[in-house]
Scaffold this active site. Structure first.
Site, mmCIF file in Angstrom:
data_model
loop_
_atom_site.group_PDB
_atom_site.id
_atom_site.type_symbol
_atom_site.label_atom_id
_atom_site.label_comp_id
_atom_site.label_asym_id
_atom_site.label_seq_id
_atom_site.Cartn_x
_atom_site.Cartn_y
_atom_site.Cartn_z
ATOM 1 N N ASP A 35 0.864 -1.174 0.000
ATOM 2 C CA ASP A 35 0.000 0.000 0.000
ATOM 3 C C ASP A 35 0.901 1.224 0.000
ATOM 4 O O ASP A 35 1.805 1.332 0.836
ATOM 5 C CB ASP A 35 -0.901 0.009 1.245
ATOM 6 C CG ASP A 35 -1.942 1.118 1.177
ATOM 7 O OD1 ASP A 35 -2.998 0.894 0.575
ATOM 8 O OD2 ASP A 35 -1.676 2.210 1.727
ATOM 9 N N HIS A 82 -5.415 14.137 -9.795
ATOM 10 C CA HIS A 82 -5.565 12.713 -10.108
ATOM 11 C C HIS A 82 -4.705 12.285 -11.290
ATOM 12 O O HIS A 82 -4.276 11.125 -11.354
ATOM 13 C CB HIS A 82 -7.035 12.396 -10.383
ATOM 14 C CG HIS A 82 -7.884 12.404 -9.147
ATOM 15 N ND1 HIS A 82 -7.904 11.363 -8.255
ATOM 16 C CD2 HIS A 82 -8.719 13.342 -8.639
ATOM 17 C CE1 HIS A 82 -8.725 11.641 -7.262
ATOM 18 N NE2 HIS A 82 -9.237 12.841 -7.470
ATOM 19 N N ARG A 86 14.025 -5.328 -1.866
ATOM 20 C CA ARG A 86 14.366 -4.756 -3.168
ATOM 21 C C ARG A 86 13.251 -3.841 -3.652
ATOM 22 O O ARG A 86 13.513 -2.773 -4.237
ATOM 23 C CB ARG A 86 14.624 -5.877 -4.171
ATOM 24 C CG ARG A 86 15.159 -5.395 -5.502
ATOM 25 C CD ARG A 86 15.909 -6.474 -6.251
ATOM 26 N NE ARG A 86 15.023 -7.510 -6.750
ATOM 27 C CZ ARG A 86 15.087 -8.784 -6.384
ATOM 28 N NH1 ARG A 86 15.983 -9.164 -5.475
ATOM 29 N NH2 ARG A 86 14.265 -9.686 -6.897
ATOM 30 N N ASN A 118 -2.650 12.834 -4.686
ATOM 31 C CA ASN A 118 -3.890 13.111 -5.414
ATOM 32 C C ASN A 118 -4.455 14.478 -5.058
ATOM 33 O O ASN A 118 -4.881 15.248 -5.928
ATOM 34 C CB ASN A 118 -4.936 12.031 -5.094
ATOM 35 C CG ASN A 118 -4.929 10.904 -6.120
ATOM 36 O OD1 ASN A 118 -4.370 11.040 -7.206
ATOM 37 N ND2 ASN A 118 -5.534 9.799 -5.782
ATOM 38 N N ASP A 175 -4.481 2.309 -4.550
ATOM 39 C CA ASP A 175 -3.018 2.276 -4.472
ATOM 40 C C ASP A 175 -2.542 0.990 -3.811
ATOM 41 O O ASP A 175 -1.464 0.948 -3.218
ATOM 42 C CB ASP A 175 -2.488 3.491 -3.717
ATOM 43 C CG ASP A 175 -2.991 3.550 -2.282
ATOM 44 O OD1 ASP A 175 -4.088 3.041 -2.017
ATOM 45 O OD2 ASP A 175 -2.284 4.117 -1.426
#
Length: 262
Positions: free
Chosen positions: A126, A139, A190, A134, A169
């Site tokens: 997330d 957007h 990574r 946003n 997201d």
């Protein structure tokens, strides 16, 4: 021979079925085949095959043969492939979507239930503070950030791994054929490193950053929902610990959630 026009993967199947028609009277078949087009492009055809026999005449001849009727269905296959792609991919990032991820994960869960050595891991990501991007940059900038994140995730994983955008997201990665849990943890680190690099959006440098939860099949999962629930819990644990972190799921997380709910 006709078989030489066929894709090498389909030629043996055609030859076997055509041989059966020659061996047995009253036999016929229809099938879809790939052909190698003159320009190197693949063509799809529907083939109808039946047998015919002719009697020998005064000059000899006669014998058994095949009647082949072909119809070009390449355009139909292209259209079906596009529809399939749309059904299983996210329109913004072109990653796998939630439906595709669920189906692949379901197969992984079933495979592991039959053979514990077929290990897998799921990473649940997330983005941190995505709403601020946003709200402040718009957007369009948020969509550009999501596409950039998708590209970076693709670059981090192994060829057989599946990266998906679950919505908003939220992203997920399915790691299959995982012989060592450390491989999964290294890949998660990574990913964090890749998302720590800034990206320019409308002249403003933004660091994507994400919180990642990870869980492994060694916990004996029976359903897809159980896997995603635990990976999601681990992700929230990572956010609670300061964001930009990886958290490994453990059973104590369930107890803490129950306490909060109480």
């Amino acid at each position: 021979a006709f078989a030489s026009l066929l894709h090498e993967g389909d030629a043996p199947l055609y030859q076997r079925r055509a041989g059966a028609v020659l061996a047995q009277p009253e036999q016929a078949f229809s099938m879809e085949l790939r052909c190698d087009g003159p320009d190197g492009h693949e063509l799809w055809v529907v083939l109808h095959c039946s047998r015919y026999s002719t009697e020998a005449g005064p000059a000899g001849g006669g014998g058994d043969g095949l009647i082949l009727q072909l119809h070009d269905i390449t355009s139909r296959h292209v259209a079906e492939s596009r529809l399939h792609h749309i059904a299983y991919h996210d329109g913004l990032t072109d990653l796998a979507n939630r439906t595709c991820f669920h189906e692949r994960l379901e197969v992984a869960v079933e495979r592991t239930a039959q053979d514990a050595d077929e290990r897998f891991a799921v990473l649940f990501l997330d983005l941190d503070r995505f709403k601020i991007v946003n709200d402040s940059l718009g957007h369009m900038a948020g969509n550009e950030l999501l596409r950039e994140v998708a590209q970076r995730l693709r670059a981090c994983v192994r060829p057989g791994d599946l990266v998906a955008r679950l919505g908003g997201d939220e992203f997920a990665i399915l790691l299959e054929q995982l012989h060592d849990a450390e491989i999964g943890m290294r890949l998660a680190q990574r990913v964090l490193g890749a998302l720590a690099l800034p990206v320019a959006l409308n002249g403003t440098e933004v660091v994507p950053a994400a919180s990642i939860g990870i869980t492994f099949s060694d916990l004996g999962y029976r359903t897809v929902d159980e896997v995603l629930r635990d990976a999601d819990l681990a992700m929230y644990e990572a956010k609670a610990g300061g964001r930009g972190r990886v958290a490994l799921f453990d059973s104590s997380m369930h107890a803490r959630v129950a306490e909060k709910l109480a």
